[in-house]
Design a protein around this motif. Structure first.
Motif, PDB file in Angstrom:
ATOM      1  N   ASP A 143      -1.971   0.340  -0.540  1.00 36.13           N
ATOM      2  CA  ASP A 143      -3.303  -0.200  -0.658  1.00 36.13           C
ATOM      3  C   ASP A 143      -4.524   0.745  -0.221  1.00 36.13           C
ATOM      4  O   ASP A 143      -5.536   0.884  -0.734  1.00 36.13           O
ATOM      5  N   ILE A 144      -4.211   1.248   1.042  1.00 39.01           N
ATOM      6  CA  ILE A 144      -5.131   2.451   1.519  1.00 39.01           C
ATOM      7  C   ILE A 144      -5.355   3.556   0.608  1.00 39.01           C
ATOM      8  O   ILE A 144      -6.655   3.829   0.371  1.00 39.01           O
ATOM      9  N   ASN A 145      -4.251   3.876  -0.236  1.00 42.12           N
ATOM     10  CA  ASN A 145      -4.534   5.151  -1.181  1.00 42.12           C
ATOM     11  C   ASN A 145      -4.890   4.565  -2.501  1.00 42.12           C
ATOM     12  O   ASN A 145      -4.877   5.574  -3.432  1.00 42.12           O
ATOM     13  N   ALA A 146      -5.206   3.493  -2.726  1.00 40.06           N
ATOM     14  CA  ALA A 146      -5.659   2.979  -4.080  1.00 40.06           C
ATOM     15  C   ALA A 146      -6.761   3.283  -4.176  1.00 40.06           C
ATOM     16  O   ALA A 146      -7.506   3.146  -5.512  1.00 40.06           O
ATOM     17  N   ASP A 147      -7.683   3.690  -3.549  1.00 40.72           N
ATOM     18  CA  ASP A 147      -9.307   4.242  -3.701  1.00 40.72           C
ATOM     19  C   ASP A 147      -9.543   5.558  -2.951  1.00 40.72           C
ATOM     20  O   ASP A 147      -8.779   5.942  -2.027  1.00 40.72           O
ATOM     21  N   LEU A 148     -10.400   6.355  -3.565  1.00 41.44           N
ATOM     22  CA  LEU A 148     -10.620   7.654  -3.381  1.00 41.44           C
ATOM     23  C   LEU A 148     -11.940   7.576  -2.513  1.00 41.44           C
ATOM     24  O   LEU A 148     -12.532   8.714  -2.153  1.00 41.44           O
ATOM     25  N   SER A 149     -12.996   6.459  -2.566  1.00 41.84           N
ATOM     26  CA  SER A 149     -14.032   6.505  -1.854  1.00 41.84           C
ATOM     27  C   SER A 149     -13.786   6.284  -0.379  1.00 41.84           C
ATOM     28  O   SER A 149     -12.990   5.416   0.028  1.00 41.84           O
ATOM     29  N   LEU A 150     -14.338   7.171   0.394  1.00 43.84           N
ATOM     30  CA  LEU A 150     -14.155   7.072   1.907  1.00 43.84           C
ATOM     31  C   LEU A 150     -14.817   5.786   2.521  1.00 43.84           C
ATOM     32  O   LEU A 150     -13.816   5.345   3.321  1.00 43.84           O
ATOM     33  N   LYS A 151     -15.632   5.125   2.053  1.00 43.56           N
ATOM     34  CA  LYS A 151     -15.934   4.018   2.773  1.00 43.56           C
ATOM     35  C   LYS A 151     -14.951   2.820   2.352  1.00 43.56           C
ATOM     36  O   LYS A 151     -14.628   1.980   3.185  1.00 43.56           O
ATOM     37  N   SER A 152     -14.521   2.943   0.975  1.00 50.55           N
ATOM     38  CA  SER A 152     -13.352   2.027   0.653  1.00 50.55           C
ATOM     39  C   SER A 152     -12.063   1.976   1.561  1.00 50.55           C
ATOM     40  O   SER A 152     -11.280   1.308   2.213  1.00 50.55           O
ATOM     41  N   VAL A 153     -11.853   3.534   1.719  1.00 52.48           N
ATOM     42  CA  VAL A 153     -10.685   3.892   2.451  1.00 52.48           C
ATOM     43  C   VAL A 153     -10.475   3.308   4.004  1.00 52.48           C
ATOM     44  O   VAL A 153      -9.535   2.766   4.518  1.00 52.48           O
ATOM     45  N   LEU A 154     -11.670   3.650   4.441  1.00 50.92           N
ATOM     46  CA  LEU A 154     -11.679   3.127   5.908  1.00 50.92           C
ATOM     47  C   LEU A 154     -11.686   1.503   5.831  1.00 50.92           C
ATOM     48  O   LEU A 154     -11.043   0.966   6.857  1.00 50.92           O
ATOM     49  N   ASP A 155     -12.339   0.912   4.998  1.00 44.92           N
ATOM     50  CA  ASP A 155     -12.089  -0.831   4.793  1.00 44.92           C
ATOM     51  C   ASP A 155     -11.092  -1.048   4.870  1.00 44.92           C
ATOM     52  O   ASP A 155     -10.678  -2.096   5.452  1.00 44.92           O
ATOM     53  N   ARG A 156     -10.195  -0.423   4.061  1.00 44.80           N
ATOM     54  CA  ARG A 156      -8.809  -0.767   3.774  1.00 44.80           C
ATOM     55  C   ARG A 156      -8.004  -0.569   4.860  1.00 44.80           C
ATOM     56  O   ARG A 156      -6.879  -1.382   5.361  1.00 44.80           O
TER      57      ARG A 156
END
Length: 686
Positions: A143-156
């Motif tokens: 789930d963490i690696n499903a997005d490459l946006s830094l903000k999205s990664v930190l939220d995950r």
């Protein structure tokens, strides 16, 4: 105990223990290694004392650290796990760990008891639990690696802390030099987002100073109510773990507990999650850096005046910037995946020139990108440069021809006089000297024309915008040209009076001289040359019509360019000659005083139309904001007298300016008179 019997020493107890006993100090160095530990794992005491504990498998180091951290800040702990022998084999063991306190009651280290686990059922359960935790960890990491946006990664990551470790809340704290910032949170108030604090006073700073990767803080070991995390009601324990990106601390994961209890498994999961978070954050940072680099590259490419294309190994377009669209007329969709609409240089670094269908010229240069095997093609519009090259070639050819003729004649006659002076009659001598004078006068006129063209091109010619009588200038010009040809009828048709005009009478006279001279020259068969003038809205329009060779279609504007002799008159076969500067200079002089000169094709011959602004009246500024009385820049030559003249010097007395004319002021104190030299060999097309 009887005094006859010796008391048991600690060394004797450790040596006789059936369980392996290992002691670690606060720096995690081995201080105790009993014989049972030597028998169980194969290392001698002298090989391990003072060093790191060698029996922990690489994949269980996180568990080991979590167990020690929990024991250090809590109660004794027992668990089933695996450890490694010196020969590399792995054994299932049961571990009991407890903290060791010094004489002052402070923490001094750990004592660990290890013995083989023969309980297969318990070992199986432990393995199943570990497999379940691994699956949970895998799901969270995916789930963490499903997005490459830094903000999205930190939220995950923050959500993963609560999902994986069972924490009541979680957050990610970013390290920013000497401060920390809360950049992501889960199950906490959004008002905490962006909170910052000094690194020195934070738990993160304490963790970094300890040199460990995980830290457990609870209300029994220190106060938590002074921390920002106290926003969580009932907070009793905080577990945090450092997250490294590219080998350097980037931030920390915080797991907060207010209702649930934390154990070594949760600490191990937090440490594993921190490791995966570092990888995910590194990927997100690299992706954002790549995107930023692409944005910068695209901005640079789009702001470039040059067309830029990137071609793949097969020569097909992958990128096509905005200037490429403007230069070629092909959109990105039209060329992407196809070969560019122009030839490519055969050799790397050697430009080629190509003419497009619309007549524009491109200079094309290509360079290779070694690592990607792509090609960068840079191309620019050199149409103006090509035109200048053609102008230069035309000028060299024309000026060479025009200058050679009078020089040849002068040289021939001068040589004849020098060699045969005594044998020539006085009449022959006088005729030869007169020819030399005439030809040298024509040569001076050519040189003056070249210099004036250069001055006009540099903007060094200044004209005034004073009130003057245009009709008087027209009458003088027509009167001067009437006797020059018995094959032409030069006439002036216009009202008896015209509105007062604003301009430079000297420049206007030069313009009329050139227009009339061209009308005669390009009417070799004779005919009527008709001058007319009439008032319009804000200008007075003067037309000069001839019945000569005329213009070719499309040359109405081109004939005003420098060194151009276009149309039927400039074919080179009619023998009109000239430098191709006359109309170029005429238009510049007309525009400088607020008017213009244009050319129009007639059914027979050509019409040249010249406009002069009407004077605004005595109640307004007579200068019109113009340059009357302006002084030329240092080094600039004054207007050459007679540059456009077609009247012999003997007639110059009839061509003086009227009393209300204002001549151009130069760096010399004397006003320039409108004298004219001998007939000018100039074409209508400059």
């Amino acid at each position: 105990m009887s005094s006859e019997r010796a008391p048991l020493s600690a060394e004797a107890v450790l040596a006789s223990s059936a369980d392996a006993v290992v002691g670690l100090d606060s720096e995690l160095r081995v201080t105790v290694w009993n014989p049972a530990a030597e028998r169980m794992f194969g290392w001698r005491a002298d090989e391990v004392l003072g060093g790191d504990l060698p029996i922990v498998p690489a994949d269980l180091k996180g568990e080991h650290g979590a167990v020690l951290e929990q024991v250090r800040s809590g109660s004794p702990l027992s668990l089933y796990t695996r450890r490694v022998r010196r020969d590399g084999t792995v054994i299932d063991v049961r571990i009991g760990a407890n903290r060791v306190s010094g004489a002052d009651g402070r923490f001094a280290g750990w004592v660990i008891n290890l013995y083989p686990s023969d309980n297969d059922v318990q070992a199986q359960r432990s393995a199943m639990e570990r497999a379940r935790l691994v699956r949970r960890l895998t799901d969270v990491v995916v789930d963490i690696n499903a997005d490459l946006s830094l903000k999205s990664v930190l939220d995950r990551i923050s959500r993963g802390i609560t999902e994986l470790t069972g924490a009541d809340a979680g957050g990610f704290v970013l390290l920013n030099e000497d401060r920390v910032e809360l950049v992501s949170l889960s199950e906490l108030s959004d008002e905490l987002q962006g909170f910052t604090a000094p690194l020195e006073d934070s738990l993160f700073g304490e963790l970094l100073r300890s040199g460990k990767s995980v830290l457990l803080a609870n209300e029994d070991t220190r106060g938590l109510q002074d921390l920002v995390w106290a926003d969580l009601p009932g907070l009793h324990t905080i577990a945090l773990c450092v997250s490294n990106v590219h080998g350097r601390p980037y931030g920390a994961l915080y797991a907060l507990y207010s209702q649930r209890k934390v154990g070594h498994v949760e600490l191990e999961l937090l440490e594993l999650l921190a490791a995966h978070a570092g990888v995910a954050i590194g990927n997100a940072l690299a992706y954002e850096e790549l995107n930023l680099q692409r944005v910068h590259e695209q901005a640079v490419a789009d702001s470039s005046a040059d067309g830029i294309a990137v071609l793949d190994f097969g020569g097909r377009v992958r990128k096509w910037n905005r200037s490429a669209v403007e230069l070629t007329g092909y959109t990105v969709d039209a060329v992407e995946g196809r070969h560019p609409p122009f030839p490519l240089p055969a050799c790397h670094g050697q430009p080629i020139k190509h003419k497009l269908k619309d007549g524009r010229w491109l200079e094309i240069l290509m360079a290779r990108i070694p690592r990607t095997h792509e090609w960068v093609v840079d191309f620019r519009d050199i149409t103006a440069q090509k035109a200048m090259e053609e102008e230069r070639e035309d000028f060299l050819a024309t000026s060479g021809h025009e200058l050679r003729t009078p020089i040849t004649v002068i040289h021939g006659y001068a040589t004849t006089l020098m060699r045969k002076w005594a044998r020539l009659t006085p009449d022959s001598q006088y005729e030869a000297v007169g020819t030399i004078a005439d030809r040298s006068s024509a040569l001076v006129t050519l040189v003056d024309r070249l210099q004036l063209g250069s001055d006009v091109a540099r903007g060094e010619i200044q004209v005034s915008r004073d009130r003057f009588d245009l009709l008087d200038v027209l009458r003088q010009a027509v009167s001067a040209f009437r006797p020059l040809s018995d094959r032409h009828e030069v006439s002036l048709d216009g009202p008896d009076a015209l509105p007062p005009t604003a301009g430079d009478s000297l420049a206007t006279g030069m313009i009329m001289d050139q227009l009339l001279d061209n009308a005669l020259k390009f009417s070799p068969g004779g005919g009527r040359v008709h001058v007319s003038a009439r008032a319009e809205a804000e200008t007075v329009a003067v037309t000069v019509d001839d019945e000569g060779v005329g213009l070719r279609p499309g040359d109405e504007e081109r004939i005003f360019d420098r060194f151009v002799q276009a149309g039927a008159r400039g074919d080179g076969e009619t023998g009109f000659g000239g430098l191709g500067l006359g109309l170029y200079i005429v238009r510049q002089l007309a525009r400088d005083q607020g008017g213009d000169v244009t050319a129009h094709r007639l059914e027979r011959g050509t019409r040249m139309r010249f406009t002069v602004p009407v004077h605004p009246g005595e109640d307004q500024d007579p200068e019109l904001g113009g340059d009357s009385g302006a002084v030329e820049p240092p080094g600039a030559d004054p207007l050459r007298t007679g540059v456009f003249g077609a009247v012999p010097l003997s007639d110059a007395s009839h061509q003086q300016p009227s009393s209300h004319e204002s001549t151009k002021t130069s760096q010399t104190p004397e006003a320039l008179s409108r004298q004219r030299s001998g007939p000018l060999r100039a074409s209508r097309a400059p």
